[in-house]
Design a protein around this motif. Structure first.
Motif, PDB file in Angstrom:
ATOM      1  N   GLY A  37      59.550 -10.116   2.309  1.00  0.00           N
ATOM      2  CA  GLY A  37      59.784  -8.757   2.781  1.00  0.00           C
ATOM      3  C   GLY A  37      61.250  -8.554   3.082  1.00  0.00           C
ATOM      4  O   GLY A  37      61.995  -9.512   3.286  1.00  0.00           O
ATOM      5  N   SER A  38      61.674  -7.313   3.120  1.00  0.00           N
ATOM      6  CA  SER A  38      63.064  -7.006   3.421  1.00  0.00           C
ATOM      7  C   SER A  38      63.339  -7.239   4.903  1.00  0.00           C
ATOM      8  O   SER A  38      62.429  -7.476   5.702  1.00  0.00           O
ATOM      9  CB  SER A  38      63.385  -5.560   3.040  1.00  0.00           C
ATOM     10  N   SER A  41      61.045  -6.194   8.157  1.00  0.00           N
ATOM     11  CA  SER A  41      59.667  -5.920   7.714  1.00  0.00           C
ATOM     12  C   SER A  41      58.620  -6.557   8.616  1.00  0.00           C
ATOM     13  O   SER A  41      57.444  -6.220   8.529  1.00  0.00           O
ATOM     14  CB  SER A  41      59.473  -6.411   6.275  1.00  0.00           C
ATOM     15  N   LYS A  43      58.599 -10.214   9.240  1.00  0.00           N
ATOM     16  CA  LYS A  43      58.379 -11.621   8.887  1.00  0.00           C
ATOM     17  C   LYS A  43      58.574 -12.549  10.091  1.00  0.00           C
ATOM     18  O   LYS A  43      57.713 -13.390  10.390  1.00  0.00           O
ATOM     19  CB  LYS A  43      59.332 -12.042   7.762  1.00  0.00           C
ATOM     20  N   ASP A 188      63.644 -12.939   2.209  1.00  0.00           N
ATOM     21  CA  ASP A 188      63.832 -11.626   1.608  1.00  0.00           C
ATOM     22  C   ASP A 188      64.286 -11.763   0.159  1.00  0.00           C
ATOM     23  O   ASP A 188      64.674 -10.790  -0.472  1.00  0.00           O
ATOM     24  CB  ASP A 188      64.827 -10.785   2.416  1.00  0.00           C
ATOM     25  N   LEU A 202      53.330 -10.050   0.324  1.00  0.00           N
ATOM     26  CA  LEU A 202      54.422  -9.088   0.407  1.00  0.00           C
ATOM     27  C   LEU A 202      54.145  -8.124   1.555  1.00  0.00           C
ATOM     28  O   LEU A 202      53.058  -7.534   1.616  1.00  0.00           O
ATOM     29  CB  LEU A 202      54.545  -8.309  -0.909  1.00  0.00           C
ATOM     30  N   ARG A 204      55.705  -4.902   4.171  1.00  0.00           N
ATOM     31  CA  ARG A 204      56.678  -3.823   4.341  1.00  0.00           C
ATOM     32  C   ARG A 204      56.310  -3.067   5.599  1.00  0.00           C
ATOM     33  O   ARG A 204      55.146  -2.704   5.806  1.00  0.00           O
ATOM     34  CB  ARG A 204      56.658  -2.878   3.130  1.00  0.00           C
ATOM     35  N   ASP A 205      57.287  -2.852   6.469  1.00  0.00           N
ATOM     36  CA  ASP A 205      57.079  -2.096   7.708  1.00  0.00           C
ATOM     37  C   ASP A 205      55.914  -2.641   8.532  1.00  0.00           C
ATOM     38  O   ASP A 205      55.120  -1.880   9.087  1.00  0.00           O
ATOM     39  CB  ASP A 205      56.844  -0.612   7.391  1.00  0.00           C
ATOM     40  N   VAL A 209      51.345  -5.413   1.905  1.00  0.00           N
ATOM     41  CA  VAL A 209      51.319  -4.598   0.693  1.00  0.00           C
ATOM     42  C   VAL A 209      50.381  -5.216  -0.335  1.00  0.00           C
ATOM     43  O   VAL A 209      49.515  -4.550  -0.899  1.00  0.00           O
ATOM     44  CB  VAL A 209      52.734  -4.446   0.102  1.00  0.00           C
ATOM     45  N   PHE A 289      58.244  -7.242  -5.968  1.00  0.00           N
ATOM     46  CA  PHE A 289      58.888  -6.915  -4.694  1.00  0.00           C
ATOM     47  C   PHE A 289      59.492  -5.517  -4.729  1.00  0.00           C
ATOM     48  O   PHE A 289      59.310  -4.715  -3.806  1.00  0.00           O
ATOM     49  CB  PHE A 289      59.961  -7.960  -4.395  1.00  0.00           C
ATOM     50  N   SER A 293      58.369  -2.370  -2.518  1.00  0.00           N
ATOM     51  CA  SER A 293      59.330  -1.775  -1.599  1.00  0.00           C
ATOM     52  C   SER A 293      59.559  -0.303  -1.887  1.00  0.00           C
ATOM     53  O   SER A 293      60.041   0.443  -1.042  1.00  0.00           O
ATOM     54  CB  SER A 293      60.670  -2.528  -1.686  1.00  0.00           C
ATOM     55  N   ASP A 295      57.150   1.761  -2.601  1.00  0.00           N
ATOM     56  CA  ASP A 295      55.896   2.461  -2.315  1.00  0.00           C
ATOM     57  C   ASP A 295      54.970   2.567  -3.512  1.00  0.00           C
ATOM     58  O   ASP A 295      53.980   3.281  -3.465  1.00  0.00           O
ATOM     59  CB  ASP A 295      56.129   3.868  -1.746  1.00  0.00           C
TER      60      ASP A 295
END
Length: 308
Positions: A37-38, A41, A43, A188, A202, A204-205, A209, A289, A293, A295
């Protein structure tokens, strides 16, 4: 299922900021699992929850069937955690720091420890304050592998490492898995996860995902095709599963992305146009990824050891 880690509907706010929003994570025993994840996110919050350093607001988290909060002693006994930022005792040598970390776990195999020091190319005689960030990370990694616990938790473990040391790290976690032990790695970097891990989640936020085997998830991404045809390639733009069609300066040449399940009919369309030349770039975990990311929905079938 034979799970080393089981996380369900985990939520956590850090102050007023939601860090986890119902995240799910499942890692099978003996697996090398990546948490991708970015930045921001969630992690690190997941990792710190598994170690008992952070208490979730709701949801459940278990390590080998032990609740990480209510049975924290049993859970922690089975894991070793290497944080993203490694701090050492400034006056201890590297060797003394590794030994001290080992004693915190009840001692380690001295011969194994010496071999790891040699493999990672560490000078153990220097004082802690003289080490670079990369060397400090080497010390933490050596101590973790020397402990030989059932579960290793690594938060951004390759940051600051040179390519040779990254290769040694990958070898060590593969050996750890060969002994039936489990590893969870956060990153990331899709390339790091693809190089080291067999399965991935994966996020996100603070939400999951998708999850699955790295090899399987790549098949649910898109292949990039560059094709030159005798007849103008306009029909390709209307073919199902084709995305991001771009024309090049070369005559009758296009570049486009195609869904994995639509490659055969697209090739049939290209054949009807008369293929002059064609090349394809296989999908990577980075493609998954980037789609996640952005959406885009990335789905995969249920795979043992990883749930969505």
């Amino acid at each position: 299922m034979d799970c080393a880690i089981s996380v369900s509907e985990l939520t956590k706010k850090l102050g007023d900021v939601p860090a986890l929003n119902g995240v799910d994570l499942e890692v099978r025993k003996g697996g090398i699992h990546g948490l991708l994840g970015s930045n921001g996110s969630g992690k690190t919050t997941i990792i710190r929850t598994l170690t008992g350093l952070v208490r979730a607001d709701s949801g459940t988290a278990q390590v080998f069937g032990h609740d990480v909060w209510h049975e924290s002693v049993d859970a922690r006994r089975l894991l070793t955690y290497v944080p993203a930022e490694v701090t050492l005792w400034p006056r201890l040598t590297g060797g003394e720091a590794i030994a001290a970390l080992g004693r915190l776990r009840g001692g380690t195999d001295g011969d194994r420890q010496r071999k790891l020091i040699e493999r990672f190319g560490l000078d153990p005689t220097r004082r802690g304050r003289t080490y670079s960030p990369g060397d400090r990370r080497k010390i933490a990694l050596i101590a973790a592998f020397a402990a030989d616990t059932e579960l290793l938790l690594f938060d951004e473990p390759t940051t600051g490492l040179d390519p040779l040391t990254e290769a040694v790290f990958a070898e060590c976690i593969a050996e750890h898995a060969a002994r039936g032990r489990t590893t969870l790695i956060t990153s990331d970097s899709p390339a790091d996860i693809q190089r080291s891990c067999t399965s991935v989640t994966l996020i996100r936020d603070g939400r999951t995902v998708t999850a699955g085997l790295v090899s399987e998830l790549k098949q649910f991404s898109r292949t990039t095709i560059t094709a030159t045809t005798h007849i103008g390639p306009t029909p390709i733009g209307n073919a199902p599963g084709v995305h991001n069609l771009r024309r090049t300066d070369a005559p009758n040449t296009v570049v486009f992305d195609v869904d994995a399940d639509q490659i055969d009919p697209v090739m049939t369309t290209l054949t009807g146009l008369g293929i002059v030349s064609i090349s394809a770039a296989a999908p990577t975990l980075a493609d998954v990824f980037l789609r996640g990311s952005a959406d885009d929905e990335v789905t995969a079938p249920a795979i043992p050891g990883a749930t969505r």
